[in-house]
Design an enzyme around this catalytic site. Structure first.
Site, mmCIF file in Angstrom:
data_model
loop_
_atom_site.group_PDB
_atom_site.id
_atom_site.type_symbol
_atom_site.label_atom_id
_atom_site.label_comp_id
_atom_site.label_asym_id
_atom_site.label_seq_id
_atom_site.Cartn_x
_atom_site.Cartn_y
_atom_site.Cartn_z
ATOM 1 C CD GLU A 266 46.487 37.834 27.831
ATOM 2 O OE1 GLU A 266 45.500 38.148 27.128
ATOM 3 O OE2 GLU A 266 46.492 36.910 28.637
ATOM 4 C CB CYS A 303 43.544 35.506 26.222
ATOM 5 S SG CYS A 303 44.388 34.476 27.373
HETATM 6 P P1 NAP Z 1 38.088 44.124 32.650
HETATM 7 O O1 NAP Z 1 36.787 44.812 32.595
HETATM 8 O O2 NAP Z 1 39.168 44.676 31.823
HETATM 9 O O3 NAP Z 1 38.536 44.070 34.185
HETATM 10 C C1 NAP Z 1 39.747 43.478 34.605
HETATM 11 C C2 NAP Z 1 40.184 44.126 35.906
HETATM 12 O O4 NAP Z 1 40.632 45.449 35.640
HETATM 13 C C3 NAP Z 1 39.085 44.259 36.925
HETATM 14 O O5 NAP Z 1 39.641 44.111 38.204
HETATM 15 C C4 NAP Z 1 38.577 45.663 36.740
HETATM 16 O O6 NAP Z 1 38.001 46.213 37.895
HETATM 17 C C5 NAP Z 1 39.846 46.387 36.357
HETATM 18 N N1 NAP Z 1 39.586 47.522 35.466
HETATM 19 C C6 NAP Z 1 38.873 47.502 34.326
HETATM 20 N N2 NAP Z 1 38.865 48.727 33.771
HETATM 21 C C7 NAP Z 1 39.577 49.528 34.598
HETATM 22 C C8 NAP Z 1 39.923 50.907 34.575
HETATM 23 N N3 NAP Z 1 39.503 51.709 33.596
HETATM 24 N N4 NAP Z 1 40.667 51.389 35.574
HETATM 25 C C9 NAP Z 1 41.084 50.605 36.564
HETATM 26 N N5 NAP Z 1 40.785 49.292 36.648
HETATM 27 C C10 NAP Z 1 40.040 48.759 35.674
HETATM 28 O O7 NAP Z 1 37.938 42.612 32.252
HETATM 29 P P2 NAP Z 1 36.947 41.481 32.791
HETATM 30 O O8 NAP Z 1 36.085 41.993 33.874
HETATM 31 O O9 NAP Z 1 37.782 40.348 33.105
HETATM 32 O O10 NAP Z 1 36.067 41.083 31.555
HETATM 33 C C11 NAP Z 1 35.425 42.009 30.735
HETATM 34 C C12 NAP Z 1 35.850 41.780 29.292
HETATM 35 O O11 NAP Z 1 37.278 41.700 29.228
HETATM 36 C C13 NAP Z 1 35.407 40.469 28.684
HETATM 37 O O12 NAP Z 1 34.114 40.541 28.194
HETATM 38 C C14 NAP Z 1 36.446 40.282 27.605
HETATM 39 O O13 NAP Z 1 36.097 41.021 26.478
HETATM 40 C C15 NAP Z 1 37.699 40.848 28.169
HETATM 41 N N6 NAP Z 1 38.628 39.831 28.701
HETATM 42 C C16 NAP Z 1 39.649 39.453 27.900
HETATM 43 C C17 NAP Z 1 40.554 38.525 28.358
HETATM 44 C C18 NAP Z 1 41.689 38.105 27.502
HETATM 45 O O14 NAP Z 1 42.528 37.373 27.999
HETATM 46 N N7 NAP Z 1 41.775 38.507 26.276
HETATM 47 C C19 NAP Z 1 40.444 37.955 29.624
HETATM 48 C C20 NAP Z 1 39.388 38.383 30.435
HETATM 49 C C21 NAP Z 1 38.504 39.329 29.952
HETATM 50 P P3 NAP Z 1 36.452 46.030 38.282
HETATM 51 O O15 NAP Z 1 36.487 45.196 39.508
HETATM 52 O O16 NAP Z 1 35.962 47.420 38.549
HETATM 53 O O17 NAP Z 1 35.761 45.378 37.165
#
Ligand code: NAP
Length: 527
Positions: A266, A303
């Site tokens: 999501e 989201c």
């Molecule tokens: P994220 O960067 O996508 O990270 C979510 C989880 O996935 C974290 O545990 C992260 O690990 C892991 N991850 C991220 N990229 C990965 C990859 N390439 N390979 C393996 N694992 C990976 O999201 P976030 O930290 O929650 O927030 C960053 C951005 O995500 C926000 O600024 C926003 O834009 C978006 N977001 C969107 C929603 C939504 O519901 N639409 C919700 C939350 C966030 P790490 O521990 O290494 O970070």
């Protein structure tokens, strides 16, 4: 409960030997000194996945009542953590106490709802087609179908729901309910909260003497432990909530495996709100206030945050923009979940402001803390919106853009232009019905949930809820990640052909010992 900084692998607490990690307090902008968390390695991931694989058959074979009790006891265990859990979650997320208490309630009721679902057994989708031995030219076999658990599931905790979409959140509850062992990759934004909840699950599993490996929790960077988890052959599906970059990257890892697996990600959505003319004329001010309240809720870190409003140009829309601007200007800045999310919001806001044809019209009260986001409102016209793809990118936080359309055709063109969304909202009055009727078929193709006269934030956990939608809102538009039907993501059908009675699974036996409603020769019957 003492937080130690360990990972939880089966029944053990294991110290991660890779890079040390600190939890972070976004309200102070400082690291939380103790404890230090140890990042896991690929070997730790392997250990958790192998245990999960071993636990799979014994766990899914347990009586449904035991599985349901497991979920209920996790909910009770979370309640038993009391204020300590809320305090830790507050420290790590900057979210207000009342919000976290509400989220804890949702987490517990979600687990209990899934316990009811497990007991009711409708998810088994038991289906029986009677044999037709006399059929010509060929007889038909005795065919019976039920759904079974897909296998061990990897769950990525979400940053924006430290409780309801993390260690014991919706993905975990749905997977455990389906009969799948779970390996969680804890989100680094709330490591201590994750450990507290993880220890509850671990303890309940131990107290109930469930197969070791039914639950594990790994700590560490996504690129190392997260990728290793998705790549591990024991894992058969992935639940993820986060960024589009993270979600699509995990989809690629899953697709490159010798045995590709589904990733239920999501990701991003800007949740358009359509302001139809009569609604604007009769209650534009109230809609503007409701829109801004929804936009700034939880610092916009939902989201379902309404990142776009669309209306037909004229005096009523101008009034709407004025009222929304005044409401937004009075909104205080709020602490965001992490410094990374805060930095991404700042960049997103600057990106919007730099687009030619987009004008900033209002800004919330200035920040007085390190990671505080000010709300922001922009206005553009449909021509600009249709020409600039970046206006469709999610800005995660309290920023939104209002699109002025010259007429109903242009409004429909904007709707048609959208990529997949989690939600789309129509603000309408009775006299807007013809316009709404022409909009609905377009929005059905674009969104997982269509609301009338509401605001998209606030997702009910129920049987009819859909929290999904076409890409990039999610990676698979056929399912939902919230609500009881989210269990479908972790099930697959198996057909049993000409099985002797004493080899059939309980759900498919003629005696129907589980007292299920079943599809028998096409009819839904209890028997
Ligand atoms: P994220 O960067 O996508 O990270 C979510 C989880 O996935 C974290 O545990 C992260 O690990 C892991 N991850 C991220 N990229 C990965 C990859 N390439 N390979 C393996 N694992 C990976 O999201 P976030 O930290 O929650 O927030 C960053 C951005 O995500 C926000 O600024 C926003 O834009 C978006 N977001 C969107 C929603 C939504 O519901 N639409 C919700 C939350 C966030 P790490 O521990 O290494 O970070």
């Amino acid at each position: 409960m003492q937080i130690t900084g360990d990972m939880l692998i089966g029944r053990l607490a294991v110290r991660g030997s890779d890079k040390p990690l600190h939890a972070f307090n976004p309200s102070t902008g400082e690291e939380i000194a103790a404890p230090v968390f140890g990042s896991g390695t690929a070997e730790n991931v392997t250990a958790a996945c192998e245990l999960a694989q071993k636990a799979f058959d014994p766990y899914r074979s347990l009586p449904l009542a035991v599985r349901a009790e497991f979920l209920e006891r996790i909910a009770d265990g979370i309640a038993g953590l009391g204020d300590a859990l809320i305090q830790r979650a507050q420290e790590e997320s900057g979210l207000p106490k009342a919000r976290l208490e509400g989220e804890r309630g949702r987490t517990m009721s979600q687990l209990k709802l899934f316990a009811q679902v497990v007991r009711a057994g409708q998810w088994l989708a038991a289906t029986l087609d009677s044999p037709l031995p006399e059929r010509k030219p060929l007889p038909r076999s005795d065919l019976r179908m039920q759904k079974i658990a897909i296998g061990p599931v990897a769950v990525f905790g979400a940053s924006n729901f430290p409780l309801a979409f993390s260690v014991a959140g919706g993905d975990t509850a749905a997977a455990l309910a389906a009969g799948c062992p779970v390996v969680v990759k804890a989100h680094s934004a709330h490591l201590g909260t994750s450990e507290m909840v993880g220890r509850v699950i671990q303890q309940v599993a131990k107290d109930m003497d469930l197969p070791e490996g039914v639950f594990s929790m790994i700590v560490g960077a996504g690129r190392t432990v997260g990728e290793a988890l998705v790549a591990h052959p024991a894992i058969k599906a992935v639940g993820f909530t986060g960024s589009r970059a993270g979600g699509t990257s995990l989809m690629q890892v899953a697709a490159r495996r010798p045995e590709p697996i589904p990733v239920y990600a999501e990701m991003s959505s800007i949740n358009p709100v359509f302001l139809l003319p009569n609604a604007l004329a009769t209650r534009g001010a109230a809609i503007a206030q409701g829109f801004v309240d929804s936009l700034v809720l939880g610092a916009g870190q939902f989201c379902t945050n309404p990142g776009l409003a669309i209306g037909i140009d004229g005096a009523e829309l101008s009034k709407f923009i004025e009222t929304a601007s005044a409401a937004l200007s009075a909104k205080p800045a709020q602490t965001m979940l992490t410094s990374g999310i805060y930095a991404a919001y700042q960049q997103g806001e600057s990106r919007l402001a730099a687009i030619e044809g987009v004008a900033p019209v209002a800004h919330g009260i200035e920040a007085n803390g390190p990671t505080q986001a000010c709300a922001a409102l922009f206005v553009t016209d449909a021509k600009t919106f249709l020409a600039k793809a970046e206006l469709e990118d999610e800005v995660f936080g309290p920023a939104s853009t209002i699109v002025r359309c010259k007429d109903a055709q242009e409004l429909a063109a904007v709707a048609e232009h959208f990529v997949g969304q989690l939600t789309a909202t129509i603000q309408m009055d009775r006299d807007d019905l013809p316009a709404a009727k022409s909009l609905v078929p377009i929005l059905e193709r674009k969104a997982g949930r269509i609301l009338v006269n509401g605001f998209p934030t606030g997702v009910e956990v129920s049987h009819a809820m859909v929290h999904g939608g076409p890409f990039p809102a999610t990676s698979d538009s056929r399912v939902t990640s919230v609500g009881t039907t989210s269990i479908e993501r972790f099930l697959r059908p198996v057909c049993y052909q000409d099985f002797p009675a004493d080899l059939l699974p309980e759900a498919l036996s003629d005696a129907n010992p589980l007292d299920l409603w079943r599809r028998r020769d096409g009819e839904i019957v209890r028997g």
